[in-house]
Design a protein around this motif. Structure first.
Motif, PDB file in Angstrom:
ATOM      1  N   HIS A 178      -4.203 -13.230  28.147  1.00 47.40           N
ATOM      2  CA  HIS A 178      -5.083 -13.628  27.042  1.00 47.40           C
ATOM      3  C   HIS A 178      -5.431 -12.443  26.148  1.00 47.40           C
ATOM      4  N   PHE A 179      -5.127 -11.222  26.609  1.00 46.15           N
ATOM      5  CA  PHE A 179      -5.327 -10.007  25.820  1.00 46.15           C
ATOM      6  C   PHE A 179      -6.775  -9.867  25.355  1.00 46.15           C
ATOM      7  N   LEU A 196       2.273  -5.124  28.511  1.00 42.63           N
ATOM      8  CA  LEU A 196       3.548  -5.364  29.175  1.00 42.63           C
ATOM      9  C   LEU A 196       3.976  -6.812  28.943  1.00 42.63           C
ATOM     10  N   SER A 197       4.476  -7.091  27.758  1.00 45.88           N
ATOM     11  CA  SER A 197       5.080  -8.364  27.382  1.00 45.88           C
ATOM     12  C   SER A 197       4.420  -9.556  28.066  1.00 45.88           C
ATOM     13  N   LEU A 241      -0.378 -12.901  21.493  1.00 46.72           N
ATOM     14  CA  LEU A 241      -0.213 -11.572  20.904  1.00 46.72           C
ATOM     15  C   LEU A 241      -0.238 -11.649  19.381  1.00 46.72           C
ATOM     16  N   GLY A 242       0.521 -12.583  18.835  1.00 41.67           N
ATOM     17  CA  GLY A 242       0.547 -12.740  17.384  1.00 41.67           C
ATOM     18  C   GLY A 242      -0.842 -12.997  16.814  1.00 41.67           C
ATOM     19  N   LYS A 271       7.437 -13.681  14.338  1.00 41.82           N
ATOM     20  CA  LYS A 271       7.178 -14.734  13.361  1.00 41.82           C
ATOM     21  C   LYS A 271       5.697 -15.066  13.248  1.00 41.82           C
ATOM     22  N   ASP A 272       4.967 -14.949  14.361  1.00 41.88           N
ATOM     23  CA  ASP A 272       3.544 -15.294  14.337  1.00 41.88           C
ATOM     24  C   ASP A 272       2.693 -14.208  13.700  1.00 41.88           C
ATOM     25  N   THR A 273       3.176 -12.973  13.710  1.00 45.24           N
ATOM     26  CA  THR A 273       2.403 -11.872  13.120  1.00 45.24           C
ATOM     27  C   THR A 273       2.633 -11.854  11.618  1.00 45.24           C
ATOM     28  N   LYS A 274       1.565 -11.907  10.858  1.00 45.93           N
ATOM     29  CA  LYS A 274       1.671 -12.110   9.408  1.00 45.93           C
ATOM     30  C   LYS A 274       1.721 -10.807   8.625  1.00 45.93           C
TER      31      LYS A 274
END
Length: 785
Positions: free
Chosen positions: A303-304, A337-338, A460-461, A499-502
């Motif tokens: 969940h970061f 870590l991914s 993450l995004g 793709k999710d990171t704008k």
């Protein structure tokens, strides 16, 4: 009637003709001929007419796998009106339609139909054999002969560049899109049908693992590009293919990242937080580094959630750090870590997510109470595979249980069970309930199924969008193999984050892979934890450079640790290598180390100075060659007139245990010359060997100055003198102590000198004393350009 017969006759003639004639395709820089049996017979450079297909080697446009059998096409018919080649596979009675697009820059081949797609498990594009052998770009998928290049590019995530070696579609090499062959090289890609539930070995360590279907993910839609070009235009050509085919095409300040001078720049890894961010940004700026990268910002992965001690204001606090950095032209990055999931993440506790990865399952053969410490299962197949497991964790319903081992014979029992692990609740479970072996990693983490790893990529995004973070590494990228989908899992994870990171997301990885090549900015391998500043993975760092170069990646030297005792000599050694390769690197510099090191300002200024020098390309070819050699040391200065590069000369000597007559001196005596100006005595004494101890070493300079070094020193220890201080370091380069000098070390005058050295050896010692004296040479002056 006659008209109909005539039409049928014409169609028959067309069909026969299309079967017999070769199919000729072309771009501006590549001619491709395909035979009536579906074999590529020519890859032509139209400017020279040279055919690069290796003679006598099969080159099928497409192969298919039905069951365990691989088939090459027997017939190929081209319909120029639709631009489609129909391949016929006689044994399986399958036909395949491949859509062809001929463009100025490249050819596109897309599998658009299979007559019996449920029968086809996998397809391979190629292998396409070429006679090119000079430079093999195994990851980027380009082979070059010095003037001409041929390349293959996978055009979507389902198409994996490389050799198909296993049922999961995982390539454990660094890359195999292009492979060296006795005749030259081959190019290949493949696609798997993932639309059905399967069982196969995963990650080379989980046999017979169940892998769930991904709906509608068949081989239909697999797509590649083939191109030829002058060698010096390859990168531009790939950029054009990316734009034409909708591949990832990241920009930095409006420039494609593969051609941006910002790609591959050095950065700082540190432990910044909301309280020290201003100081850390100043340090980053002093060193002229691209970004400040937080090495461990998260309370848990999955969940970061940010660590509340470092970031009490959560995402808003991180965003405030990003905003401060942005005003200084510095990026902020974070490390994770991914798809690794911590055991204290909400995906695990208090109720484990059903999509956590299982290596396999069985069922309970007896009812168990909440306090039971032995659990009887129908099969021990998955529970006995304990070697790759560090948590020994199973899941039953909403409870995670840890166990010591499973019995080898029936009735199979999990022994010494620890109930309600990781905050889950111990409960009763009825007979027949499923029990699954969880997949884990030694970092106290669990892994994910494909669906969950895609959700984590989305997390993450979202985090990057909320905070403005613009750098990360897909470290642990191989963790995405946990889904059983091989390289497809890794590519899909990275593409989802991208793709999710704008905004621009500068990123690296722990694994090199073909489709991800379009997304990533650097591969920065080499860690500082295994030896001294110069020794830790030293050869590995340098061996990586040709690999990076042949795959059109920026040179990167890996991570280096700046501690509270790091010296200017070490920094300039690192920067000389960076200059020689025009390479970036990561400087691990934690806040306390920067505060404690008395020379921090000098060290950061040297890093900035060297970077400025090689970014301006001031060094000659001869200087670059010498700068690459890790045996060479240099010092760099700059003034209004230009630059001064000072090489060091090294005089190397060895002293070993000697068996001599009683009373005969055992010291070694060496001569050397300082051909330059008077300077401090600069030496390194290293006690090399696997084990042993030496006692009370001493050295004598020119018959009058004796330097005694009292005490015992283990193998691997180094003693370093810079003319002012004498310091002792352990085998990993860690500072141990400073030796107090009874009198100053005399300067090394111009001319010839003599050194005597001796020490006491223990009986079992096999230590070799390696003594290096460094003298600085006259400057090589480089005028400002």
């Amino acid at each position: 009637m006659k008209k109909t017969l005539l039409i049928n006759f014409v169609l028959l003639l067309y069909f026969v003709s299309s079967q017999a004639q070769s199919i000729q395709l072309k771009t501006d820089d590549l001619g491709l001929n395909i035979s009536s049996s579906g074999q590529i017979t020519a890859m032509l450079n139209p400017k020279t007419g040279k055919n690069y297909v290796a003679a006598g080697v099969k080159a099928p446009l497409l192969k298919i796998q039905t069951g365990e059998q691989w088939e090459e096409p027997e017939q190929a018919a081209f319909n120029p009106k639709s631009g489609t080649i129909t391949l016929t596979f006689a044994a399986s009675k399958v036909s395949a339609d491949v859509k062809i697009s001929q463009k100025k820059t490249h050819l596109v081949f897309e599998l658009i139909r299979l007559s019996a797609k449920d029968k086809v498990n996998a397809v391979i594009w190629g292998p396409y054999p070429t006679v090119i052998a000079k430079t093999i770009g195994e990851v980027v998928g380009v082979v070059r002969d010095g003037s001409y290049a041929i390349g293959l590019q996978a055009l979507n995530v389902k198409t994996l560049g490389g050799v198909l070696n296993n049922a999961e579609g995982a390539d454990y090499s660094r890359g195999s899109v292009a492979v060296s062959q006795p005749y030259g090289s081959s190019l290949q890609a493949f696609s798997l049908d993932r639309s059905k539930d399967r069982k196969h070995t995963v990650w080379n360590q989980y046999p017979n693992m169940a892998v769930k279907a991904i709906a509608n993910e068949t081989t239909v839609g697999s797509k590649i590009a083939l191109f030829g070009s002058p060698e010096n235009e390859v990168l531009t050509r790939i950029g054009a293919i990316e734009l034409a085919e909708g591949l990832p095409h990241p920009l930095i300040n409006g420039v494609w990242h593969k051609q941006s001078p910002e790609t591959g720049r050095a950065y700082m890894i540190s432990d910044f937080d909301e309280s020290n961010i201003d100081s850390m940004l100043n340090y980053t700026q002093q060193a002229g580094l691209m970004s400040l990268y937080q090495e461990g910002p998260f309370q848990s992965w999955g969940h970061f959630i940010l660590n509340p001690t470092a970031f009490p204001h959560g995402n808003a606090g991180m965003k405030a750090c990003v905003d401060k950095a942005s005003k200084k032209g510095i990026r902020i990055g974070v490390h994770t870590l991914s798809n690794f999931v911590n055991t204290d993440d909400p995906y695990v506790t208090p109720m484990p997510d059903k999509r956590l990865a299982l290596t396999g399952s069985s069922i309970l053969t007896e009812e168990i109470a909440p306090t039971a410490t032995e659990i009887t299962v129908e099969s021990n197949e998955y529970f006995k595979n304990i070697k790759p497991s560090t948590l020994h964790a199973v899941v039953i319903g909403d409870e995670i249980i840890r166990f010591r081992e499973v019995t080898a014979t029936a009735p199979y029992k999990l022994l010494d069970c620890q109930r309600g692990a990781y905050g889950t609740k111990a409960t009763a479970h009825v007979r027949g309930t499923a029990i699954g072996m969880m997949m884990d990693y030694p970092y106290n983490t669990l892994f994910t199924s494909f669906n969950l790893q895609q959700e984590i990529a989305g997390n993450l995004g979202r985090f990057f969008n909320e905070t403005g973070i613009s750098q990360m590494d897909f470290d642990g990228h191989e963790g995405c193999l946990s889904a059983g989908e091989g390289d497809y899992g890794m590519q899909a994870f990275a593409e989802k984050v991208f793709k999710d990171t704008k905004h621009t997301l500068v990123n690296g990885t722990s694994r090199s892979s073909h489709y991800y090549w379009h997304i990533c900015h650097y591969w920065n391998w080499g860690e500082p934890w295994y030896g001294g500043f110069r020794e830790s993975q030293g050869d590995y760092r340098l061996e990586n450079q040709p690999f990076l170069e042949r795959n059109y990646m920026p040179n990167m030297l890996g991570w280096f640790l700046l501690s509270s005792t790091t010296t200017a000599e070490d920094i300039e050694w690192m920067m000389a290598r960076a200059a020689g390769y025009h390479a970036g690197f990561a400087l691990v510099a934690r806040y306390k180390s920067l505060q404690k090191n008395p020379n921090t300002s000098q060290l950061l200024a040297l890093i900035k100075l060297w970077q400025e020098a090689y970014r301006k390309n001031i060094f000659s070819a001869d200087q670059l060659s010498r700068l690459k050699n890790p045996e060479n040391d240099f010092h760099l200065e700059q003034n209004n007139q230009g630059w001064k590069l000072y090489p060091f000369k090294k005089n190397k000597f060895e002293h070993t245990k000697q068996l001599l007559q009683p009373g005969q001196p055992t010291f070694s005596e060496w001569q050397f010359t300082n051909s330059n100006a008077e300077q401090p005595l600069n030496f390194t004494l290293t006690f090399t060997g696997k084990e042993g101890v030496i006692r009370n070493p001493w050295l004598e300079l020119d018959g009058y100055f004796k330097l005694e070094l009292p005490g015992e020193f283990e193998a691997g220890t180094s003693i370093v003198c810079n003319g002012t201080t004498v310091k002792v370091y352990n085998s990993k380069g860690g500072f141990k102590k400073e030796i107090t000098l009874k009198q100053p070390v005399p300067a090394l005058k111009t001319g010839k000198h003599t050194i005597k050295f001796d020490c006491g050896f223990t009986d079992e010692s096999e230590i070799i004393n390696r003594f290096i004296i460094k003298t600085i040479s006259n400057a090589e002056v480089i005028p400002n350009k």
